[in-house]
Design an enzyme around this catalytic site. Sequence first.
Site, short mmCIF file in Angstrom:
data_model
loop_
_atom_site.label_atom_id
_atom_site.label_comp_id
_atom_site.label_asym_id
_atom_site.label_seq_id
_atom_site.Cartn_x
_atom_site.Cartn_y
_atom_site.Cartn_z
N GLU A 346 0.81 -1.23 0.00
CA GLU A 346 0.00 0.00 0.00
C GLU A 346 0.84 1.27 0.00
O GLU A 346 0.52 2.22 0.72
CB GLU A 346 -0.96 -0.01 1.20
CG GLU A 346 -1.98 -1.14 1.08
CD GLU A 346 -2.88 -1.27 2.29
OE1 GLU A 346 -4.10 -1.41 2.08
OE2 GLU A 346 -2.40 -1.25 3.44
C1 ACM Z 1 -1.92 -5.50 3.90
O1 ACM Z 1 -2.98 -6.03 4.29
N1 ACM Z 1 -1.88 -4.20 3.65
C2 ACM Z 1 -0.72 -6.27 3.71
#
Ligand code: ACM
Length: 540
Positions: A346
Amino acid sequence: MRQPRALPRLFGSLLLVAAAGIAAIGAGPAPDRSVPDPSASTPRPLGQIVPAPASVSPGGAPYTLTPWTRIRVDQHSREAQQIGTYLAGVLRPSTGYALPLTDGPAPGGIRLRLSADERALGDEGYRLQSSPAGLTLTARKPAGLFHAVQTLRQLLPAAVEKDARQRGPWQVAGGTVTDTPRYAYRGAMLDVSRHFFTVDQVKLYIDQLALYKINKLHLHLSDDQGWRIAIDSWPRLATYGGSTQVGGGPGGYYTKAQYKEILGYAASRYLEVVPEIDMPGHTNAALASYAQLNCNGVAPPLYTGTDVGFSSLCVPKALTYDFVDDVLRELAALTPGKYLHIGGDEAHSTSHADYVAFMDKVQPIVAKYGKTVVGWHQLTGATPAKGALAQYWGLDDTSAEEKAQVARAARNGTGLILSPADRIYLDMKYNKDTPLGLDWAGFVEVRRAYDWDPGGYLPGAPASAVAGVEAPLWSETISTSDHIEFMAFPRVVGVAELGWSAASTHDWEAYRVRLAAQGPRMEALGIDFYRSPQVPWRSG
Ligand code: ACM
């Protein structure tokens, strides 16, 4: 092993009361406690354990533990001695027997045997042989002996797990179990950043995971909401960056001594700790602690919300790599395990070019300190280092393109840890009424968490690339040990089975019956598990 459980625990959360109430509604009528567990008077069948063992040859009369039983351990192995002491610690309170350790002949006793000749048992396998003449646990390595002890626990009545003296008999069915794992990597992740968990809370979870032969504990030590490990060269990371958590509570961090205490405890239960410093995103706590880490030189405020994707280390700045080098050097020096997890998920506030450049600079730092890179699967969008593991957290409906990128990396030598979010993210709600957890990956009931095959999961990825499975527990909504237990159990038990048991044993109908038999055991251990209506629980 009982020490963490014996410590005072907080049961006061309103959420928890709600959890218990709704769980009871979700599971239908509460079990009838007047029905005794039949296994209390007859030994349970040898194969009735979780994870399912590789091979079982039942036969002969059972072994019976008596007040005169001794635990015989090969004197030359300190680790075997420690495992013997651990076994005695499990058995003494409930049986009331003395169970002294001995290195001499112990007719009728429990024998713990390490033998280098037992090559077929590998690094973690074991053999358990039970007859009226004695009970012998054999392994090539101490980890195998420890796993054998977990099997022995599960073959004894559930009441053996209780803290106070119980009525026997304490019998183990006659025959032989020979057992080795399918995967070497069988993990659980705990997010100690969104909410901080104390050393004792982590130890308790370790004990619960060890019963099911989980052998990796991934600690998510840093995120936007909190930095949880003391780093001497950048002290404000912990003292300031660790001073809050989701919702604005006091947060916390592990001193180096506390972190080592967790690692030592995990090692005594044959779990390897995989520490994660999430980068270049999920770094607000670090950026808030040191203005100079920010591209604009201005520290953002601490963050206590639950958004993702808004923070990034400053990729063009040289200081960023001094920082990463210092953090990874200190963490590597503290961590005897093989892996350092560098996150990489992310990174929505980092351009693709910057992300690739960042990973090109950071992965060699991991190698410089003698460790192997683990990263979330977005790492495969950069150039994974040789030997790196990518942790896949996609869903069934993740784009074919993204899956293909991960599969391509797997074909090129990157190992895979499978953590599909719509299967084994332990923070996903079980159903719409689950009072804790999130639902962005959907609801995940117990069957859904179990009923898939890691070997054939990712199209185009060779089965040989799969290092194993890991069940992450993100803690945006999780703040107590009871929360951990309710979300992890029983799904993490299914993950343990996916990681350990041969694909040929995979069968939901058989699994749910074996899982049901764990109900009284989890109750005896005080694990506040979710009583899924998919499982034919019985009371103990
Ligand atoms: C994640 O769930 N951002 C690895």
